[in-house]
Scaffold this motif. Structure first.
Motif, PDB file in Angstrom:
ATOM      1  N   GLN A   1     -27.652  29.698 -22.045  1.00  0.00           N
ATOM      2  CA  GLN A   1     -27.799  30.840 -21.298  1.00  0.00           C
ATOM      3  C   GLN A   1     -27.075  30.855 -20.007  1.00  0.00           C
ATOM      4  O   GLN A   1     -26.873  32.037 -19.739  1.00  0.00           O
ATOM      5  CB  GLN A   1     -29.252  31.000 -21.054  1.00  0.00           C
ATOM      6  CG  GLN A   1     -29.951  31.483 -22.407  1.00  0.00           C
ATOM      7  CD  GLN A   1     -31.420  31.979 -22.164  1.00  0.00           C
ATOM      8  OE1 GLN A   1     -31.732  32.987 -21.677  1.00  0.00           O
ATOM      9  NE2 GLN A   1     -32.133  30.899 -22.406  1.00  0.00           N
ATOM     10  N   LEU A   2     -26.521  29.684 -19.584  1.00  0.00           N
ATOM     11  CA  LEU A   2     -25.453  29.859 -18.412  1.00  0.00           C
ATOM     12  C   LEU A   2     -24.225  30.481 -18.782  1.00  0.00           C
ATOM     13  O   LEU A   2     -23.511  31.014 -17.719  1.00  0.00           O
ATOM     14  CB  LEU A   2     -25.366  28.341 -17.835  1.00  0.00           C
ATOM     15  CG  LEU A   2     -26.457  27.840 -17.177  1.00  0.00           C
ATOM     16  CD1 LEU A   2     -26.056  26.281 -17.039  1.00  0.00           C
ATOM     17  CD2 LEU A   2     -26.754  28.278 -16.048  1.00  0.00           C
ATOM     18  N   PHE A   3     -23.836  30.615 -20.026  1.00  0.00           N
ATOM     19  CA  PHE A   3     -22.517  30.889 -20.386  1.00  0.00           C
ATOM     20  C   PHE A   3     -22.537  32.398 -21.350  1.00  0.00           C
ATOM     21  O   PHE A   3     -21.463  32.794 -21.514  1.00  0.00           O
ATOM     22  CB  PHE A   3     -21.752  29.818 -21.126  1.00  0.00           C
ATOM     23  CG  PHE A   3     -21.727  28.652 -20.372  1.00  0.00           C
ATOM     24  CD1 PHE A   3     -20.719  28.345 -19.632  1.00  0.00           C
ATOM     25  CD2 PHE A   3     -22.829  27.614 -20.502  1.00  0.00           C
ATOM     26  CE1 PHE A   3     -20.779  27.045 -18.845  1.00  0.00           C
ATOM     27  CE2 PHE A   3     -22.602  26.431 -19.965  1.00  0.00           C
ATOM     28  CZ  PHE A   3     -21.454  26.291 -19.063  1.00  0.00           C
ATOM     29  N   GLU A   4     -23.762  32.541 -21.546  1.00  0.00           N
ATOM     30  CA  GLU A   4     -23.691  33.968 -22.630  1.00  0.00           C
ATOM     31  C   GLU A   4     -24.738  35.188 -22.045  1.00  0.00           C
ATOM     32  O   GLU A   4     -25.407  34.777 -21.189  1.00  0.00           O
ATOM     33  CB  GLU A   4     -24.234  33.466 -23.861  1.00  0.00           C
ATOM     34  CG  GLU A   4     -23.472  32.282 -24.592  1.00  0.00           C
ATOM     35  CD  GLU A   4     -21.927  32.640 -24.735  1.00  0.00           C
ATOM     36  OE1 GLU A   4     -21.563  34.078 -24.577  1.00  0.00           O
ATOM     37  OE2 GLU A   4     -21.134  31.915 -25.041  1.00  0.00           O
ATOM     38  N   ALA A   5     -24.575  36.302 -22.557  1.00  0.00           N
ATOM     39  CA  ALA A   5     -25.334  37.105 -21.867  1.00  0.00           C
ATOM     40  C   ALA A   5     -26.624  37.493 -22.917  1.00  0.00           C
ATOM     41  O   ALA A   5     -27.217  38.318 -22.131  1.00  0.00           O
ATOM     42  CB  ALA A   5     -24.428  38.429 -22.031  1.00  0.00           C
ATOM     43  N   TYR A   6     -26.859  37.172 -23.826  1.00  0.00           N
ATOM     44  CA  TYR A   6     -28.228  37.281 -24.691  1.00  0.00           C
ATOM     45  C   TYR A   6     -29.053  36.699 -23.804  1.00  0.00           C
ATOM     46  O   TYR A   6     -29.060  35.947 -22.822  1.00  0.00           O
ATOM     47  CB  TYR A   6     -27.795  36.429 -25.871  1.00  0.00           C
ATOM     48  CG  TYR A   6     -28.209  35.163 -25.701  1.00  0.00           C
ATOM     49  CD1 TYR A   6     -29.387  34.474 -26.138  1.00  0.00           C
ATOM     50  CD2 TYR A   6     -27.300  34.102 -25.696  1.00  0.00           C
ATOM     51  CE1 TYR A   6     -29.654  33.114 -26.335  1.00  0.00           C
ATOM     52  CE2 TYR A   6     -27.505  33.109 -25.472  1.00  0.00           C
ATOM     53  CZ  TYR A   6     -28.579  32.423 -25.588  1.00  0.00           C
ATOM     54  OH  TYR A   6     -28.701  31.135 -25.678  1.00  0.00           O
ATOM     55  N   THR A   7     -30.582  37.301 -24.003  1.00  0.00           N
ATOM     56  CA  THR A   7     -31.660  36.581 -23.300  1.00  0.00           C
ATOM     57  C   THR A   7     -32.648  36.555 -24.301  1.00  0.00           C
ATOM     58  O   THR A   7     -32.577  36.904 -25.416  1.00  0.00           O
ATOM     59  CB  THR A   7     -32.090  37.711 -22.135  1.00  0.00           C
ATOM     60  OG1 THR A   7     -32.729  38.852 -22.694  1.00  0.00           O
ATOM     61  CG2 THR A   7     -30.949  38.086 -21.235  1.00  0.00           C
ATOM     62  N   LEU A   8     -33.804  35.812 -23.947  1.00  0.00           N
ATOM     63  CA  LEU A   8     -34.926  35.551 -24.745  1.00  0.00           C
ATOM     64  C   LEU A   8     -35.540  36.952 -24.914  1.00  0.00           C
ATOM     65  O   LEU A   8     -36.358  36.946 -25.958  1.00  0.00           O
ATOM     66  CB  LEU A   8     -36.031  34.636 -24.373  1.00  0.00           C
ATOM     67  CG  LEU A   8     -35.336  33.173 -24.123  1.00  0.00           C
ATOM     68  CD1 LEU A   8     -36.472  32.173 -23.642  1.00  0.00           C
ATOM     69  CD2 LEU A   8     -34.275  32.574 -25.219  1.00  0.00           C
ATOM     70  N   TYR A   9     -35.289  37.992 -24.205  1.00  0.00           N
ATOM     71  CA  TYR A   9     -35.793  39.194 -24.154  1.00  0.00           C
ATOM     72  C   TYR A   9     -35.210  40.153 -25.102  1.00  0.00           C
ATOM     73  O   TYR A   9     -34.870  41.130 -24.855  1.00  0.00           O
ATOM     74  CB  TYR A   9     -36.186  39.838 -22.848  1.00  0.00           C
ATOM     75  CG  TYR A   9     -37.197  40.949 -22.810  1.00  0.00           C
ATOM     76  CD1 TYR A   9     -38.621  40.637 -22.283  1.00  0.00           C
ATOM     77  CD2 TYR A   9     -36.883  42.129 -23.382  1.00  0.00           C
ATOM     78  CE1 TYR A   9     -39.444  41.573 -22.377  1.00  0.00           C
ATOM     79  CE2 TYR A   9     -38.024  43.309 -23.018  1.00  0.00           C
ATOM     80  CZ  TYR A   9     -39.239  42.990 -22.727  1.00  0.00           C
ATOM     81  OH  TYR A   9     -40.144  44.031 -22.599  1.00  0.00           O
ATOM     82  N   GLN A  10     -34.712  39.747 -26.251  1.00  0.00           N
ATOM     83  CA  GLN A  10     -34.010  40.356 -27.389  1.00  0.00           C
ATOM     84  C   GLN A  10     -34.454  39.792 -28.601  1.00  0.00           C
ATOM     85  O   GLN A  10     -35.459  39.034 -28.791  1.00  0.00           O
ATOM     86  CB  GLN A  10     -32.691  40.273 -27.218  1.00  0.00           C
ATOM     87  CG  GLN A  10     -31.948  41.062 -25.981  1.00  0.00           C
ATOM     88  CD  GLN A  10     -30.583  40.798 -25.718  1.00  0.00           C
ATOM     89  OE1 GLN A  10     -30.041  39.621 -25.983  1.00  0.00           O
ATOM     90  NE2 GLN A  10     -29.709  41.684 -25.297  1.00  0.00           N
ATOM     91  N   PHE A  11     -33.946  40.049 -29.701  1.00  0.00           N
ATOM     92  CA  PHE A  11     -34.403  39.831 -31.099  1.00  0.00           C
ATOM     93  C   PHE A  11     -33.194  39.287 -31.889  1.00  0.00           C
ATOM     94  O   PHE A  11     -33.577  39.541 -33.152  1.00  0.00           O
ATOM     95  CB  PHE A  11     -35.233  41.031 -31.817  1.00  0.00           C
ATOM     96  CG  PHE A  11     -35.043  42.377 -31.220  1.00  0.00           C
ATOM     97  CD1 PHE A  11     -33.843  43.124 -31.478  1.00  0.00           C
ATOM     98  CD2 PHE A  11     -36.278  42.800 -30.363  1.00  0.00           C
ATOM     99  CE1 PHE A  11     -33.899  44.377 -30.538  1.00  0.00           C
ATOM    100  CE2 PHE A  11     -36.212  44.031 -29.899  1.00  0.00           C
ATOM    101  CZ  PHE A  11     -34.927  44.740 -30.089  1.00  0.00           C
ATOM    102  N   GLY A  12     -32.145  38.615 -31.510  1.00  0.00           N
ATOM    103  CA  GLY A  12     -31.171  38.110 -32.270  1.00  0.00           C
ATOM    104  C   GLY A  12     -31.483  36.690 -32.561  1.00  0.00           C
ATOM    105  O   GLY A  12     -32.664  36.045 -32.266  1.00  0.00           O
ATOM    106  N   PRO A  13     -30.610  35.918 -33.283  1.00  0.00           N
ATOM    107  CA  PRO A  13     -31.146  34.490 -33.672  1.00  0.00           C
ATOM    108  C   PRO A  13     -31.543  33.667 -32.374  1.00  0.00           C
ATOM    109  O   PRO A  13     -32.270  32.938 -32.416  1.00  0.00           O
ATOM    110  CB  PRO A  13     -29.944  33.955 -34.361  1.00  0.00           C
ATOM    111  CG  PRO A  13     -29.148  35.333 -34.888  1.00  0.00           C
ATOM    112  CD  PRO A  13     -29.495  36.425 -33.863  1.00  0.00           C
ATOM    113  N   GLY A  14     -30.448  33.694 -31.364  1.00  0.00           N
ATOM    114  CA  GLY A  14     -30.735  32.740 -30.303  1.00  0.00           C
ATOM    115  C   GLY A  14     -31.923  33.312 -29.513  1.00  0.00           C
ATOM    116  O   GLY A  14     -32.803  32.394 -28.954  1.00  0.00           O
ATOM    117  N   SER A  15     -32.175  34.615 -29.367  1.00  0.00           N
ATOM    118  CA  SER A  15     -33.414  35.013 -28.656  1.00  0.00           C
ATOM    119  C   SER A  15     -34.663  34.588 -29.400  1.00  0.00           C
ATOM    120  O   SER A  15     -35.651  33.909 -28.712  1.00  0.00           O
ATOM    121  CB  SER A  15     -33.405  36.410 -28.412  1.00  0.00           C
ATOM    122  OG  SER A  15     -32.327  36.971 -28.085  1.00  0.00           O
ATOM    123  N   ILE A  16     -34.892  34.679 -30.908  1.00  0.00           N
ATOM    124  CA  ILE A  16     -36.063  34.196 -31.404  1.00  0.00           C
ATOM    125  C   ILE A  16     -36.257  32.664 -31.256  1.00  0.00           C
ATOM    126  O   ILE A  16     -37.354  32.056 -31.016  1.00  0.00           O
ATOM    127  CB  ILE A  16     -36.129  34.914 -32.826  1.00  0.00           C
ATOM    128  CG1 ILE A  16     -36.069  36.265 -32.910  1.00  0.00           C
ATOM    129  CG2 ILE A  16     -37.232  34.094 -33.661  1.00  0.00           C
ATOM    130  CD1 ILE A  16     -37.108  36.902 -32.222  1.00  0.00           C
TER     131      ILE A  16
END
Length: 530
Positions: free
Chosen positions: A431-446
């Motif tokens: 998460q230092l390098f990307e803009a997704y967060t755990l407060y979403q619902f894509g593969p990385g977030s889930i």
């Protein structure tokens, strides 16, 4: 009363059910970014169903099931489902009362557990941080219509995050998670691998495509598999690598049927190849960090875990320093320019509750040089801080980084969930390098939120007993062996063959990057890691 520990099954059948349910949901999460057929409401409905089935199965098999508590839990699950359905259809009351009801019902479901006092001792900081983060985003959502995209996104994302952090880890075995991630990631990797031989092709609504660029060796084209961007593909591959290793290790060490270990073992090379084909350097770094932490921690005494976590932090710091100094072959201009602009925007325009549900590119554009493109901040922590302010940003740090630091204080407990600790560490780095967060619902977030949830659940378990030699260990298990201790005081699932019993009573223990993908928040935080 509920038992002190958590497990989702009473045998091999329970583990099979857990794998089936989680694999189905993981598949939905994995394919959702590439199709409009699966909507966010479908993901939330599937997750609420998963939780309801897990609760039914646990309370129908546990010797100490608390039926009054079970009834309350089911009522809360269906109440949340009804309220969400009403919001999708336009709402039922004033926006303030609607978002307040969502927050209260979700927190009540999280708090509906028999060991609440024990959980609160060490879990309170995480629960309060979740409530603060959820509350800030719900506050921002109240400015939009109940059934609008920006009105529903904080509701859906917050409920799923809460379930991942505090509910699913209590009632679903971590073994089911490892197996599910391994199988799904290997399948997606196999699709990508096929493009090396047959080129681009389509399967139903999915397009399996290569990507511009080639691997450094063999002139093999990069692949994005079924996703719009190879970084989202890599975001699924890196936890797949760790999950396949953990599933193989745990099955071989703990199961009476060691032959089953061959299944996740075969998934491992596929996920590694998939990771390479993605060309995502951030995902490769996260996988390397997580795999190193898992292997080192699983072969040594728990007392060394704090040292390995500290080593992970130092390694990431050296990596960033290598980029800044030009030692590594990565152009520092793009990332550091974006991060600097984001940090300046936070200092100048930051507020307790943040700027709300806006694109981070709009927030950092005034602070970028004229030659720079403002398309994404490429840092999850800054993204949350800008949108949710000092309160939300601080709460997010507690949720993501807090369990890792907490594990350095209570290492004898996280030995039960080393695989999850490794995956959570990888996501903290990624998460230092990307803009997704755990407060979403894509593969990385889930998957990232699930890993953090299992670590939190392990950290709130009873303290280990002391061996005769004075060392700490988990009752009924060798704490120095690995993440393979799941007996009376384990708290995170059955053996790979599901054979777990309470050593005292004989009762079954209580179960106790979305890059270029639609994140549901109306923003486009692409995850190109260069």
């Amino acid at each position: 009363m509920e038992s002190d520990d958590r497990v989702d099954s009473a045998g091999g059948a329970g583990l099979a059910i857990g794998v089936g349910l989680l694999a189905g949901f993981t598949l939905l999460v994995a394919v959702a970014p590439d199709t409009d057929v699966i909507r966010t409401s479908h993901l939330l409905a599937a997750y609420l169903s998963l939780v309801a089935i897990a609760l039914v199965y646990y309370h129908s098999t546990a010797a100490d099931g608390h039926w009054a508590l079970f009834g309350l839990q089911l009522v809360l699950v269906f109440a949340i489902g009804w309220l969400v359905r009403a919001l999708v259809r336009g709402g039922v009351a004033s926006r303030f009362h609607e978002v307040l009801a969502v927050l209260v019902l979700t927190l009540l479901l999280i708090l509906a557990r028999g060991d609440l006092l024990r959980f609160g001792t060490h879990g309170a900081p995480y629960l309060l941080s979740f409530a603060a983060l959820f509350g800030v985003f719900l506050f921002h959502s109240s400015q939009y219509a109940a059934n609008s995209g920006l009105g529903l996104f904080p509701v859906f994302a917050g409920i799923i995050l809460g379930l991942n952090l505090f509910v699913v880890p209590r009632y679903v075995s971590q073994d089911a998670v490892y197996w599910s991630i391994s199988l799904i990631a290997a399948g997606v990797a196999l699709l990508a691998l096929s493009t090396v031989f047959v080129g681009d092709y389509s399967i139903g609504v999915f397009s399996v495509r290569t990507w511009t660029g080639t691997l450094a060796v063999g002139n093999v084209p990069l692949s994005r598999s079924i996703y719009a961007n190879p970084n989202t593909f890599g975001l699924l591959m890196f936890p797949g690598v760790i999950a396949s290793v953990a599933a193989t290790h745990r099955t071989y060490e703990r199961s009476r049927h060691r032959a089953f270990a061959v299944v996740p073992l075969l998934c491992f090379p596929l996920t590694v190849v998939g990771l390479a084909l993605s060309g995502s350097r951030a995902a490769v770094l996260a996988a390397a960090v997580a795999l190193g932490l898992y292997v080192a921690s699983s072969r040594t005494h728990p007392r060394w875990i704090p040292l390995f976590i500290a080593g992970t932090i130092v390694t990431v710091g050296l990596f960033l320093g290598g980029i800044a100094l030009g030692v590594l072959p990565i152009d520092p201009a793009n990332r550091f320019t974006l991060w600097s602009a984001g940090f300046r925007a936070f200092l100048v325009e930051g507020s307790p509750l943040g700027q709300g549900l806006v694109e981070t590119s709009q927030l950092i554009e005034p602070y970028l040089p004229a030659s720079a493109d403002a398309y994404s901040i490429h840092n999850s922590y800054l993204s949350i801080a800008l949108r949710a302010g000092f309160i939300g940003g601080g709460a997010y740090l507690v949720l993501v980084v807090g369990p890792l630091l907490h594990s350095m204080i209570r290492p004898a407990l996280v030995v039960r969930t080393l695989g999850m600790l490794a995956i959570a560490s990888g996501f903290a780095v990624h998460q230092l390098f990307e803009a997704y967060t755990l407060y979403q619902f894509g593969p990385g977030s889930i998957l990232g939120a699930l890993a953090v949830g299992y670590v939190i659940e392990s950290l709130t378990a009873p303290l280990p007993v002391a061996d005769s030699d004075g060392s700490d260990s988990i009752e009924g298990a060798d704490a120095s062996s690995s993440d393979s201790t799941h007996t009376a005081d384990d708290g995170n699932g059955p053996a790979a063959d599901g054979s777990t019993t309470d050593t005292k009573s004989g009762a079954k223990p209580d179960s106790g990057a979305e890059s270029n993908a639609d994140t549901g928040d109306g923003t486009d935080d692409s995850s190109d890691d260069g």
